[in-house]
Design a protein around this motif. Sequence first.
Motif, PDB file in Angstrom:
ATOM      1  N   VAL A  11      -4.899   6.785   1.662  1.00  0.00           N
ATOM      2  CA  VAL A  11      -5.746   7.928   1.986  1.00  0.00           C
ATOM      3  C   VAL A  11      -6.970   7.954   1.079  1.00  0.00           C
ATOM      4  O   VAL A  11      -8.101   8.193   1.523  1.00  0.00           O
ATOM      5  CB  VAL A  11      -4.963   9.249   1.859  1.00  0.00           C
ATOM      6  N   GLU A  12      -6.757   7.675  -0.206  1.00  0.00           N
ATOM      7  CA  GLU A  12      -7.845   7.696  -1.175  1.00  0.00           C
ATOM      8  C   GLU A  12      -8.906   6.645  -0.838  1.00  0.00           C
ATOM      9  O   GLU A  12     -10.104   6.897  -0.932  1.00  0.00           O
ATOM     10  CB  GLU A  12      -7.282   7.436  -2.581  1.00  0.00           C
ATOM     11  N   ILE A  58      -3.221  11.902   9.202  1.00  0.00           N
ATOM     12  CA  ILE A  58      -4.004  12.020   7.970  1.00  0.00           C
ATOM     13  C   ILE A  58      -4.823  10.748   7.740  1.00  0.00           C
ATOM     14  O   ILE A  58      -6.016  10.802   7.409  1.00  0.00           O
ATOM     15  CB  ILE A  58      -3.075  12.304   6.777  1.00  0.00           C
ATOM     16  N   LEU A  59      -4.206   9.597   7.934  1.00  0.00           N
ATOM     17  CA  LEU A  59      -4.938   8.331   7.806  1.00  0.00           C
ATOM     18  C   LEU A  59      -6.031   8.227   8.861  1.00  0.00           C
ATOM     19  O   LEU A  59      -7.129   7.718   8.586  1.00  0.00           O
ATOM     20  CB  LEU A  59      -3.984   7.146   7.935  1.00  0.00           C
ATOM     21  N   ARG A 108       1.601  11.671   8.940  1.00  0.00           N
ATOM     22  CA  ARG A 108       0.943  10.765   7.999  1.00  0.00           C
ATOM     23  C   ARG A 108      -0.114   9.903   8.703  1.00  0.00           C
ATOM     24  O   ARG A 108      -1.197   9.682   8.169  1.00  0.00           O
ATOM     25  CB  ARG A 108       1.978   9.868   7.315  1.00  0.00           C
ATOM     26  N   THR A 121       0.828  -1.196   0.000  1.00  0.00           N
ATOM     27  CA  THR A 121       0.000   0.000   0.000  1.00  0.00           C
ATOM     28  C   THR A 121       0.867   1.254   0.000  1.00  0.00           C
ATOM     29  O   THR A 121       1.803   1.375   0.782  1.00  0.00           O
ATOM     30  CB  THR A 121      -0.888   0.022   1.254  1.00  0.00           C
ATOM     31  N   THR A 122       0.592   2.186  -0.919  1.00  0.00           N
ATOM     32  CA  THR A 122       1.254   3.480  -0.870  1.00  0.00           C
ATOM     33  C   THR A 122       0.408   4.417  -0.023  1.00  0.00           C
ATOM     34  O   THR A 122      -0.787   4.198   0.168  1.00  0.00           O
ATOM     35  CB  THR A 122       1.433   4.080  -2.276  1.00  0.00           C
ATOM     36  N   PHE A 123       1.040   5.486   0.445  1.00  0.00           N
ATOM     37  CA  PHE A 123       0.326   6.401   1.325  1.00  0.00           C
ATOM     38  C   PHE A 123      -0.853   7.056   0.612  1.00  0.00           C
ATOM     39  O   PHE A 123      -1.960   7.101   1.130  1.00  0.00           O
ATOM     40  CB  PHE A 123       1.283   7.470   1.856  1.00  0.00           C
ATOM     41  N   ASP A 124      -0.634   7.556  -0.597  1.00  0.00           N
ATOM     42  CA  ASP A 124      -1.707   8.221  -1.327  1.00  0.00           C
ATOM     43  C   ASP A 124      -2.857   7.267  -1.628  1.00  0.00           C
ATOM     44  O   ASP A 124      -4.029   7.643  -1.541  1.00  0.00           O
ATOM     45  CB  ASP A 124      -1.171   8.816  -2.631  1.00  0.00           C
ATOM     46  N   ASP A 125      -2.536   6.021  -1.979  1.00  0.00           N
ATOM     47  CA  ASP A 125      -3.581   5.030  -2.237  1.00  0.00           C
ATOM     48  C   ASP A 125      -4.395   4.769  -0.978  1.00  0.00           C
ATOM     49  O   ASP A 125      -5.617   4.634  -1.029  1.00  0.00           O
ATOM     50  CB  ASP A 125      -2.966   3.710  -2.717  1.00  0.00           C
TER      51      ASP A 125
END
Length: 202
Positions: free
Chosen positions: A8-9, A142-143, A139, A2-6
């Motif tokens: 969060v999305e 944000i999650l 981070r 899992t990437t961070f941007d993925d």
Amino acid sequence: MTTFDDAVEAMSRAPIGDSLSRPFLDLFPVSGVSIATVGPVLGSETLTATDDTALRLDELQFDLGEGPCWDAMRTGSPVLVSDARASSSAVWPTFGPAIVDLDVQAMFVFPVRVGPLQLGAIDLYSDRPDEMPGEAVVRAQILARAVSRAVLRHTLERERRDNNLEVEPVGAHSRRIVHQATGRILVQARVSADDAHLLLQG
């Protein structure tokens, strides 16, 4: 991976379960994760846990009424414990001794909240003493906000389903009324438009 941007999305609309807790394991050097509702708004319940130790940490905090999840929920800020064996007993006199037999050396706990609603906490634990760097804390926060929206949305949907509730129009100008109310909540609670709409539904 899992990437961070993925993450969060996907997380704000993810179902309750592994899809909410797993990204924390993928993105941070921790051993386990639990996500729980805590306190009077939604009651105290573990929604998802990656392992038995994470689940046990929740159970102890629920039963004892103290611990980092309660502090994170009340303050709205992360609680970061880099060496739980050394410091927990001084801060939490009943929870600290209760975790001695668990393979828990560090805890990083983040609040689950939407605007003024204190919903619960996300507990990350490590089986070794460790610190969470500042960038990782940002981070994780944000999650945590994405998780908070998912938890509130899930709760609203479950409540409607359990009570067979339908959203009824309130009149010819209902859309305008909803927008006005959402705007007021947005300003007063200092949240995003999406979160303000969730609060209005709640």
